[in-house]
Write a protein that holds these residues in place. Structure first.
Motif, PDB file in Angstrom:
ATOM      1  N   ARG A  71       3.116   2.633  -0.031  1.00 48.30           N
ATOM      2  CA  ARG A  71       3.608   3.850  -0.698  1.00 48.30           C
ATOM      3  C   ARG A  71       3.693   4.574  -2.018  1.00 48.30           C
ATOM      4  NH1 ARG A  71       7.132   0.756  -0.294  1.00 48.30           N
ATOM      5  NH2 ARG A  71      10.064   1.660  -1.781  1.00 48.30           N
ATOM      6  N   ARG A  72       3.130   5.745  -1.656  1.00 48.36           N
ATOM      7  CA  ARG A  72       3.408   6.800  -3.463  1.00 48.36           C
ATOM      8  C   ARG A  72       4.678   6.814  -3.593  1.00 48.36           C
ATOM      9  NH1 ARG A  72       0.205  12.466  -1.907  1.00 48.36           N
ATOM     10  NH2 ARG A  72       0.079  12.512  -5.043  1.00 48.36           N
ATOM     11  N   LYS A  73       4.653   6.644  -4.959  1.00 45.20           N
ATOM     12  CA  LYS A  73       5.838   6.519  -5.635  1.00 45.20           C
ATOM     13  C   LYS A  73       7.003   7.271  -5.496  1.00 45.20           C
ATOM     14  CE  LYS A  73       8.412   4.686  -9.759  1.00 45.20           C
ATOM     15  NZ  LYS A  73       8.903   4.100 -10.841  1.00 45.20           N
ATOM     16  N   ILE A  79      -0.175   4.679   2.062  1.00 49.83           N
ATOM     17  CA  ILE A  79      -1.395   4.149   0.798  1.00 49.83           C
ATOM     18  C   ILE A  79      -2.038   2.459   1.816  1.00 49.83           C
ATOM     19  CG2 ILE A  79      -2.360   3.794  -1.217  1.00 49.83           C
ATOM     20  CD1 ILE A  79      -2.413   6.544  -1.914  1.00 49.83           C
ATOM     21  N   ARG A 101      -6.055  11.215  -3.142  1.00 53.82           N
ATOM     22  CA  ARG A 101      -4.279  10.559  -2.916  1.00 53.82           C
ATOM     23  C   ARG A 101      -4.538   9.880  -4.295  1.00 53.82           C
ATOM     24  NH1 ARG A 101      -0.832  10.677   2.509  1.00 53.82           N
ATOM     25  NH2 ARG A 101      -1.524  12.426   3.677  1.00 53.82           N
ATOM     26  N   ALA A 102      -5.252   9.263  -5.049  1.00 56.81           N
ATOM     27  CA  ALA A 102      -4.959   7.688  -5.597  1.00 56.81           C
ATOM     28  C   ALA A 102      -5.760   8.494  -6.785  1.00 56.81           C
ATOM     29  CB  ALA A 102      -5.640   7.145  -5.747  1.00 56.81           C
ATOM     30  N   GLU A 106      -1.136   7.858 -11.186  1.00 59.53           N
ATOM     31  CA  GLU A 106      -0.661   7.519  -9.487  1.00 59.53           C
ATOM     32  C   GLU A 106      -0.423   6.499  -8.778  1.00 59.53           C
ATOM     33  OE1 GLU A 106       1.355   8.731  -6.255  1.00 59.53           O
ATOM     34  OE2 GLU A 106      -0.793  10.168  -6.902  1.00 59.53           O
ATOM     35  N   GLU A 107       1.112   6.282  -9.025  1.00 61.55           N
ATOM     36  CA  GLU A 107       2.288   4.832  -9.136  1.00 61.55           C
ATOM     37  C   GLU A 107       2.242   4.111  -7.463  1.00 61.55           C
ATOM     38  OE1 GLU A 107       5.578   4.592 -11.573  1.00 61.55           O
ATOM     39  OE2 GLU A 107       4.714   5.831 -12.767  1.00 61.55           O
ATOM     40  N   ILE A 108       1.576   3.397  -6.826  1.00 61.97           N
ATOM     41  CA  ILE A 108       2.385   2.946  -5.586  1.00 61.97           C
ATOM     42  C   ILE A 108       3.305   1.618  -5.480  1.00 61.97           C
ATOM     43  CG2 ILE A 108       1.207   2.108  -3.690  1.00 61.97           C
ATOM     44  CD1 ILE A 108      -1.982   3.463  -4.785  1.00 61.97           C
ATOM     45  N   LYS A 118      -0.442   1.120 -10.573  1.00 58.72           N
ATOM     46  CA  LYS A 118      -0.920   2.536 -11.310  1.00 58.72           C
ATOM     47  C   LYS A 118      -2.059   2.181 -11.513  1.00 58.72           C
ATOM     48  CE  LYS A 118       0.467   5.285 -15.485  1.00 58.72           C
ATOM     49  NZ  LYS A 118       1.046   5.338 -16.659  1.00 58.72           N
TER      50      LYS A 118
END
Length: 341
Positions: A71-73, A79, A101-102, A106-108, A118
């Protein structure tokens, strides 16, 4: 050469959704690449087409649990990530869905936070370069959180993940299985050895190069994604000695074929070593090392069907595929097999 030339009709119900119970009991279509003659057999009958002094070449790569759901942080949006290849320590090239979205930066987060990533760059192929963060060893966390990355056309959940591994898989690193080898059992391999056929193990870690779709109209403009290979001195010696005594080199799968053709010299002599290959084989290519090919039935318009057409001739291959459809062979990763010789 146009992409449309490699399209064919395939009823959706022929796409195999799960492996059959006994690996070696799948069907085998045997195609004589000289005459075009076709025979229908069971896979374990492949032994009758092998001769003492021949050499079977197998790709011993092992599929890693390369599919991660995170999931996106910031937004907690879902994701999906598939690992393709390591770039450096804790840095990987990956496929991300949804990719839009990436963004860089972006942190996941995966699981309960045991693993985070990241995005640090975007590749020419539309993938991402990510850096992973973890407290425990990466492979340990990956095996805890990751899933087997079966192809998207397989809708059923795989009950036994070992069925998406060959029985001789020993070197972890692939994002997909070398599926031509899924039909072999240890018992069948032992019978093949007892017949006097050598077995050489090589490695190609299957990544984006093998399954990336062709999107250009002129196939010569398609660029393959590099994949890592290894060929030991022992394997090279086995294959080369086979050539010297007049035996046939039978490649199991397009991955083994691409690896051998990458390292072979003009006389078909195999050089041991390791490296990266982005070889793209399509009709017009002159094979140097491979005499026969065991392969599954492939996707329309794929680089894999193009390789098979290069090996046996497009007209003969498409005639064989049409017969396979008429005879209701099972297609793709968990499907039936072809022997072309």
């Amino acid at each position: 050469m146009k992409l449309e030339e490699f399209d064919f009709y395939l009823p959706e119900e022929l796409i195999a959704q799960e492996p059959i119970e006994d690996r070696s009991k799948s069907r085998l279509l045997v195609l004589n690449k000289t005459s075009g003659e076709i025979e229908h057999r069971i896979f374990e009958d492949v032994i009758y087409y092998l001769r003492p002094g021949d050499c079977l070449v197998l790709n011993n790569t092992k599929v890693i649990p390369a599919r991660l759901i995170g999931r996106r942080k910031n937004t907690h949006g879902k994701i999906e990530m598939v690992l393709l290849k390591p770039v450096d320590v804790d840095i990987w090239e990956v496929l991300v869905k949804p990719g839009r979205r990436a963004h860089i930066g972006e942190e996941i987060v995966f699981g309960d936070g045991q693993l985070a990533a990241k995005v640090i760059d975007i590749t020419d192929f539309g993938g991402r370069i990510v850096e992973f963060f973890h407290e425990r060893p990466f492979q340990e966390v990956l095996h805890e959180l990751g899933e087997m990355p079966t192809p998207p056309y397989i809708k059923k959940k795989l009950q036994d993940e070992n069925r998406y591994q060959t029985v001789y898989a020993v070197k972890p690193g692939s994002a997909a299985a070398p599926t031509a080898g899924l039909h072999f059992t240890q018992e069948l391999l032992e019978k093949i050895r007892q017949k006097g056929v050598s077995i050489a193990f090589i490695t190609l870690h299957v990544g984006l190069g093998t399954f990336r779709p062709v999107t250009v109209e002129n196939i010569q403009e398609h660029k393959m994604h590099a994949e890592y290979y290894e060929i030991s001195h022992e394997a090279a010696d086995l294959i080369n000695s086979t050539k010297q005594v007049g035996g046939k080199v039978i490649a199991v799968g397009t991955t083994s074929t691409r690896t051998l053709e990458t390292v072979a010299d003009v006389n078909g002599i195999i050089k041991p070593g390791s490296g990266w290959t982005d070889i793209f084989i399509y009709p017009g290519y002159k094979f140097k090392a491979v005499d026969a090919l065991i392969t599954n039935f492939h996707l329309p318009k794929s680089t894999l069907i193009m390789l098979v057409c290069a090996f046996a001739g497009k007209e003969k291959v498409f005639r064989a595929y049409k017969e396979a459809v008429n005879e209701k062979y099972r297609f793709f990763s968990f499907g039936d097999s072809m022997l072309i010789m």
